[in-house]
Design an enzyme around this catalytic site. Structure first.
Site, PDB file in Angstrom:
ATOM      1  N   GLU A  16     -37.744  20.752  51.536  1.00 12.92           N
ATOM      2  CA  GLU A  16     -37.373  22.114  51.951  1.00 12.92           C
ATOM      3  C   GLU A  16     -37.294  22.192  53.471  1.00 12.92           C
ATOM      4  O   GLU A  16     -36.748  23.130  54.019  1.00 12.92           O
ATOM      5  CB  GLU A  16     -38.448  23.117  51.503  1.00 12.92           C
ATOM      6  CG  GLU A  16     -38.426  23.449  50.042  1.00 12.92           C
ATOM      7  CD  GLU A  16     -39.630  24.323  49.707  1.00 12.92           C
ATOM      8  OE1 GLU A  16     -40.087  25.078  50.585  1.00 12.92           O
ATOM      9  OE2 GLU A  16     -40.118  24.205  48.581  1.00 12.92           O
ATOM     10  N   ASP A  59     -53.584   8.934  52.067  1.00 13.68           N
ATOM     11  CA  ASP A  59     -54.757   8.096  51.858  1.00 13.68           C
ATOM     12  C   ASP A  59     -55.011   7.907  50.358  1.00 13.68           C
ATOM     13  O   ASP A  59     -54.912   8.860  49.584  1.00 13.68           O
ATOM     14  CB  ASP A  59     -55.968   8.801  52.498  1.00 13.68           C
ATOM     15  CG  ASP A  59     -57.207   7.937  52.518  1.00 13.68           C
ATOM     16  OD1 ASP A  59     -57.169   6.876  53.158  1.00 13.68           O
ATOM     17  OD2 ASP A  59     -58.216   8.314  51.892  1.00 13.68           O
TER      18      ASP A  59
END
Ligand code: NOJ
Length: 561
Positions: free
Chosen positions: A275, A226
């Site tokens: 990751e 956002d």
């Protein structure tokens, strides 16, 4: 091919069986669920996560690849959940973390990915950090996580600078200090209940990287960010020097939007995301002056996608659309990111209503216009969008051809911008009315009770039930388009289109064996028949001499015989 996510970086809850197609997001169709208004499982008039879960098979059958959920976190709902009080909790009105877990698991089992909304520009004023900042007073370290400043004027009675809130009024609110005196001001680019974080403070970055991990560990496939363009403010918070702020928005780099410093934040976030296994993504809500500046957000070491608001704002006009499509593809190619396309979301008037009105009224319209015309154009615009290379975003209910509800009584409105006066977004409730599932019954199948915004009479005729299996219905058009897009023509692939010669008002382009012709003009047009009609948003007549008559405001998909 279906494959399990490896468990090395994800806990058991993230063991999922979504089809593990690398780069799935490059051509994905992503469906936005606005949880308040999608499906209500407990009859309290408000949609919830369990409601969404119960409707996942509908989304799978519709043929979308992923679901983006607008915020469902703990929130006082001053801006429908975009004011987050706890980033790691589900608001009780939507359910709890177990419901979120069940939703993610079920979605994955159905082959759907889940993207959640992250709101890093501001918190709620009920967030622990902000409450402490208020309580601990001026000079306390907790105030440094937000933008607290002394006011101007003899007694600090004027805001620290001239910035205005996007929702109208000043972007600053003065606080009453713990000792009861009028004190500092804090910055809020949106409602006063949404104080902006100061991203120069290292604790803010640490906290959000931890929040990312929390939801990645829960198994989500990505984040919609956002106000991704707003996190970094220009050094010293300089005056804008203009009272025409709303007109400048989106046309200029502002001291509070699209500052170059935001990109470092996203490089760090990308490291966190990478990751994790499973090809997860970020999509930016980044309002920038140009699509070229939007492309900066999707450089290879930053985010994956950014909404194309230039496309959303383009009128139903062949020349304008072609220019926007070319410019978008040209801007994205150098950074290797897919183009995205979007026509509707929870902040703008639905495209069936935008196109029902004369061009140039903007994206906030309070007039019903010519509904038949709007729907015809909306269907044509959707087929055009779904024929373009890249990823497309759908907003719940557009597959039903829903119009905006333009006559909501003022007393039911909830959009904070409405109450703050001349804000640009004052009428967003009209696209947020709960969607109709059934022809009849209480709230047309939305839930067992009422609905938090009243649904208009006649909503049942637009329901999923009424349109399912109905020849020519908008829902069946979407289903057929999504099936054809992936199964027959691989339309999301690639990064260019080959334009074909076409009569005025008509767009025609080729993608291998596939051709799309979109007639944006007010009259029927004659085009070449480029093979067999794969799908059309209106009645096409193909003649024996290899030509086809495409009605006004219609799009046709062709496939070589
Ligand atoms: C953009 C969201 O889409 C909108 O609904 C919200 O009001 C603002 N950001 C503030 O968070």
């Amino acid at each position: 091919m279906s494959q399990q996510y490896s468990a090395d970086s994800a806990p058991k809850s993230a063991l999922v069986t979504v089809a593990d197609r690398r780069d799935w997001w490059r051509d994905a169709v992503i469906y936005q669920v606005y949880p308040r208004s999608f499906a209500d499982s407990n009859g309290d008039g408000m949609g919830d996560l369990e409601g969404v879960r119960s409707r996942l098979p509908y989304l799978r059958d519709l043929g979308v690849d992923a679901v983006w959920l607008s915020p469902f976190y703990a929130s006082p709902q001053a801006d429908a959940g975009y004011d987050v009080a706890d980033y790691r909790a589900v608001d009780p009105m939507f359910g709890n973390l177990l419901d979120a877990d069940a939703l993610i698991r079920d979605a994955h089992e159905l082959g759907l990915r889940i993207i959640v909304d992250l709101v890093p520009n501001h918190s709620s004023d009920q967030h622990e950090w902000f409450k402490r900042a208020l309580a601990e007073g001026p000079g306390s370290p907790t105030r440094e996580r937000y933008h607290f400043r002394a006011g101007q004027g003899e007694n600090g009675e004027l805001p620290p600078n001239d910035w205005e809130s996007i929702f109208g009024g000043p972007a600053w609110t003065r606080v009453t200090e713990p000792d009861g005196t009028p004190g500092e001001w804090y910055l809020h680019l949106f409602a006063p209940e949404q104080p902006d974080f100061d991203w120069d403070h290292p604790a803010v970055g640490d906290e959000f990287r931890s929040v990312l991990r929390f939801w990645l560990d829960m198994g989500v496939d990505g984040f919609r960010i956002d106000v991704a363009h707003g996190l970094v403010k220009a050094e010293g918070l300089p005056d804008l020097g203009s009272h025409e702020q709303l007109k400048l928005l989106g046309n200029d780099v502002m001291p509070f939007f699209d500052q170059d410093g935001v990109h470092e934040i996203y490089r760090q976030w990308r490291l966190v995301l990478d990751e994790y296994s499973g090809d997860r993504i970020f999509v930016a809500e980044a309002w920038t002056p140009t699509i070229e500046r939007t492309a900066n957000y999707v450089r290879p070491d930053e985010l994956h996608q950014a909404f194309n608001f230039q496309y959303l704002s383009t009128h139903w006009d062949a020349e304008e659309l072609r220019a926007c499509i070319d410019r978008t593809l040209d801007a994205m190619r150098p950074v290797g990111a897919p183009a995205t396309w979007v026509l509707s979301n929870h902040d703008v008037t639905r495209h069936a209503t935008r196109f029902a009105n004369p061009a140039g009224l903007g994206t906030q319209i309070r007039l019903a216009g010519d509904r038949e015309l709007g729907l015809r154009r909306a269907r044509a615009a959707t087929l055009l969008m779904l024929a373009l290379p890249g990823s497309a975003y759908l907003y719940q209910g557009e597959e039903l051809g829903l119009p905006d509800v333009v006559d909501l009584p003022d007393e039911v409105r909830q959009d904070p911008a409405y109450f703050r006066g001349a804000g640009q977004d004052g009428f967003r409730d009209g696209c947020r009315v709960p969607i109709p599932w059934d022809r009849e019954g209480s709230s047309y199948g939305f839930g067992g009770g009422g609905s938090w915004l009243p649904q208009p009479a006649g909503w049942g005729e637009l329901s999923v039930e009424a349109q399912t299996g109905a020849a020519g219905s908008t829902l069946e058009l979407y289903r057929a388009a999504l099936a054809a897009r992936s199964e027959q023509a691989d339309l999301g692939a690639g990064d260019r289109v080959e334009w074909l010669k076409a009569p005025e008002g008509v767009l025609a382009f080729r993608r291998g064996a596939f051709v799309c012709t979109a007639n944006t003009g007010g009259e029927a047009a004659t085009v070449r028949a480029y093979g067999r009609v794969l799908l059309a948003s209106g009645e096409v007549t193909v003649t024996d001499d290899g030509e086809a008559k495409v009605p006004a405001d219609a799009t046709v998909w062709w496939i070589a015989d």
